[in-house]
Design a protein around this motif. Structure first.
Motif, short mmCIF file in Angstrom:
data_model
loop_
_atom_site.label_atom_id
_atom_site.label_comp_id
_atom_site.label_asym_id
_atom_site.label_seq_id
_atom_site.Cartn_x
_atom_site.Cartn_y
_atom_site.Cartn_z
N TYR A 137 116.66 28.74 7.15
CA TYR A 137 117.41 28.78 8.41
C TYR A 137 117.46 30.20 8.98
O TYR A 137 117.16 30.43 10.15
N GLU A 138 117.86 31.15 8.16
CA GLU A 138 117.97 32.53 8.63
C GLU A 138 116.61 33.07 9.07
O GLU A 138 116.51 33.80 10.07
N ALA A 139 115.55 32.70 8.35
CA ALA A 139 114.21 33.13 8.74
C ALA A 139 113.79 32.51 10.06
O ALA A 139 113.10 33.14 10.86
N SER A 140 114.22 31.27 10.30
CA SER A 140 113.87 30.59 11.56
C SER A 140 114.48 31.32 12.76
O SER A 140 113.82 31.50 13.79
N VAL A 141 115.72 31.72 12.62
CA VAL A 141 116.36 32.48 13.70
C VAL A 141 115.66 33.82 13.88
O VAL A 141 115.31 34.22 15.00
N LYS A 142 115.43 34.52 12.79
CA LYS A 142 114.82 35.84 12.84
C LYS A 142 113.43 35.81 13.47
O LYS A 142 113.11 36.60 14.37
N VAL A 143 112.58 34.89 13.01
CA VAL A 143 111.20 34.88 13.47
C VAL A 143 111.12 34.42 14.93
O VAL A 143 110.26 34.90 15.69
N THR A 144 112.01 33.53 15.35
CA THR A 144 112.01 33.09 16.75
C THR A 144 112.44 34.23 17.67
O THR A 144 111.82 34.47 18.72
N LEU A 145 113.49 34.93 17.30
CA LEU A 145 113.94 36.05 18.12
C LEU A 145 112.86 37.14 18.20
O LEU A 145 112.67 37.76 19.25
N GLN A 146 112.14 37.34 17.09
CA GLN A 146 111.06 38.33 17.11
C GLN A 146 109.93 37.88 18.02
O GLN A 146 109.36 38.68 18.76
#
Length: 461
Positions: free
Chosen positions: A135-144
């Motif tokens: 979940y945290e990676a999904s937010v991070k990679v989308t924002l990037q």
């Protein structure tokens, strides 16, 4: 004769703000990673290759809400409620509506399951931590990816790859159908490749849409692995210097001809085979933003037809929608009844089957119908369409036949997991995909009809 009257058929173009990013989601050694009933181990004891989560962000302009596709080296969601909670958090964090987010999995069978903590599973606490990591990676990679987004063009080309074989085989020693390569039946070898380039023609990323189960590594494998998509990504990255996203196609009956091994070098070889096919397809494309157009005759020893590259004006049109189709459910036991059967079961392989059936039943509920969601995106003249099922490849072949002037990108196992969808005539056979699925006869045909209608609507909107 004008140029439009005689021009090489080109695949679809889309121009807009496009961003790509990738992040490592490899879990630790020791996590529960049993995905095969025949496996004698429960936890992974080494890492073959890293698992990645990749984001593709598309929008027409800065002000438009983006469409976000996430591609993870993950297996499948063990229950719909687990995904729905994950999805709800992600939509809120990214400020997206439900039609604008597609979470896809490669369907590797060598990653930890996407599931809530289960006291019956070893290292269950690590599974909860892994789900939160995803979940945290999904937010991070989308924002990037949003931050990386620039004016760019994505162009598509259809190629071929022979990695996948048809895997419904008549048992030589019985009357049932078993899961393994059938050399007498052809497989859908369609490969759709997307090329993302900036406005100067510089390559930014590659998209690979192909239908083939990542079941190279099976019960003897004790490693965390992305299976063949891992080596596919690495080969393209090393060759072209850009990331590669993977979109799993309609692969219900498709898998590598040689599979079910413990040797990861076989998965790597499969990945390179797909990568080389994708690279060959890319080499067959015209320069970014162009197509071949007929320019006339040059009189020489023979009258020579002259074709030159001409600029194409890409379409800056992005639409997305979510619709549903009502599916009939088989007369299955309730989730509680299946759990009772599982607890009473002493056979390790059969217990795994019952666990999976229980999880499916919990996800779809104990009713006799399910409103199955379908996601459809239109990117210029390209159509991306998918559902949380494992549909047979006749789905993508039928849609491509019905819309021959469009590039059709078909996706299995997006935004959750429900079950297989096989052609209705197979329901009379003793076949894994038939007795595994919760859907009654005719479900695949209903889904194809629903997708056809949704595509027609998004084209006309």
């Amino acid at each position: 004769m004008n140029e439009r009257a005689l021009a090489a058929k080109t695949e679809a173009f889309f121009r807009g703000r496009i961003g790509v990013a990738t992040v490592d989601i490899t879990p630790p050694v020791g996590i529960y990673a049993r995905n095969w009933g025949a496996a004698k181990h429960d936890v992974a004891d080494w890492i073959h290759r890293k698992l990645t989560l990749n984001a593709l962000v598309l929008c027409e302009t800065d002000s438009q809400q983006p469409a976000v596709f996430l591609d993870g080296d993950l297996g499948w969601w063990r229950s719909l409620p687990t995904f729905r909670r994950f999805q709800s958090r992600l939509l809120e964090a990214l400020k997206l509506d439900e039609a604008s987010l597609i979470f896809g999995v490669t369907h590797t069978h060598a990653s930890p399951p996407l599931t809530d903590p289960d006291p019956d599973l070893p290292a269950s606490d690590m599974l909860a931590e892994f789900l939160e990591q995803v979940y945290e990676a999904s937010v991070k990679v989308t924002l990037q990816a949003m931050k990386n987004a620039t004016e760019a063009v994505v162009e598509w080309k259809t190629g071929r790859c022979e990695l996948a074989g048809m895997r419904d085989l008549s048992d030589p020693d019985g009357e049932r159908l078993i899961c393994g390569w059938n050399p007498d039946e052809p497989a859908d070898d369609t490969l759709v490749v997307g090329r993302i380039s900036d406005l100067e023609g510089g390559l930014q990323a590659v998209i690979v849409n192909y239908a083939c189960h990542p079941t190279t590594l099976a019960w003897e494998n004790t490693a965390i692995s992305p299976d063949y998509p891992g080596a596919m990504r690495e080969t393209i990255q090393k060759t072209l210097g850009v990331p590669a996203l993977f979109m799993q196609g309609a692969s219900g009956e498709l898998a590598p001809r040689y599979q079910y091994v413990g040797d990861p070098t076989v998965a790597d070889r499969h990945g390179r085979q797909l990568a080389y096919a994708a690279l060959a397809t890319l080499e067959n494309m015209d320069p970014p933003g162009t197509r071949l157009a007929y320019k006339g005759v040059m009189e020489s020893g023979a009258p020579l037809a002259v074709w030159k590259h001409a600029l194409v004006t890409p379409v800056s049109l992005l639409k997305r929608k979510k619709v549903t189709v009502e599916m009939q459910i088989k007369d299955w036991p309730t989730a509680d009844e299946l759990e009772q059967q599982r607890q009473a079961c002493t056979d390790r392989a059969l217990e795994e089957r019952l666990r999976r059936r229980r999880n499916i039943r919990r996800g779809i509920g104990d009713g006799d119908t399910l409103e199955l969601p379908i996601w459809v995106w239109r990117m210029g003249d390209t159509i991306l369409v998918g559902s949380p099922t494992e549909a047979y490849s006749i789905l993508q072949r039928t849609l491509r036949e019905r819309f021959p002037e469009r590039t059709i990108v078909c996706l299995n196992l997006i935004n959750g997991t429900t079950g297989y969808l096989t052609p209705e005539e197979l329901y009379d056979l003793d076949l894994y995909q038939v007795w595994q699925t919760p859907f009654a006869r005719g479900g695949l045909e209903k889904l194809i009809a629903g997708m056809t209608e949704a595509i027609e609507e998004i084209i006309q909107d």
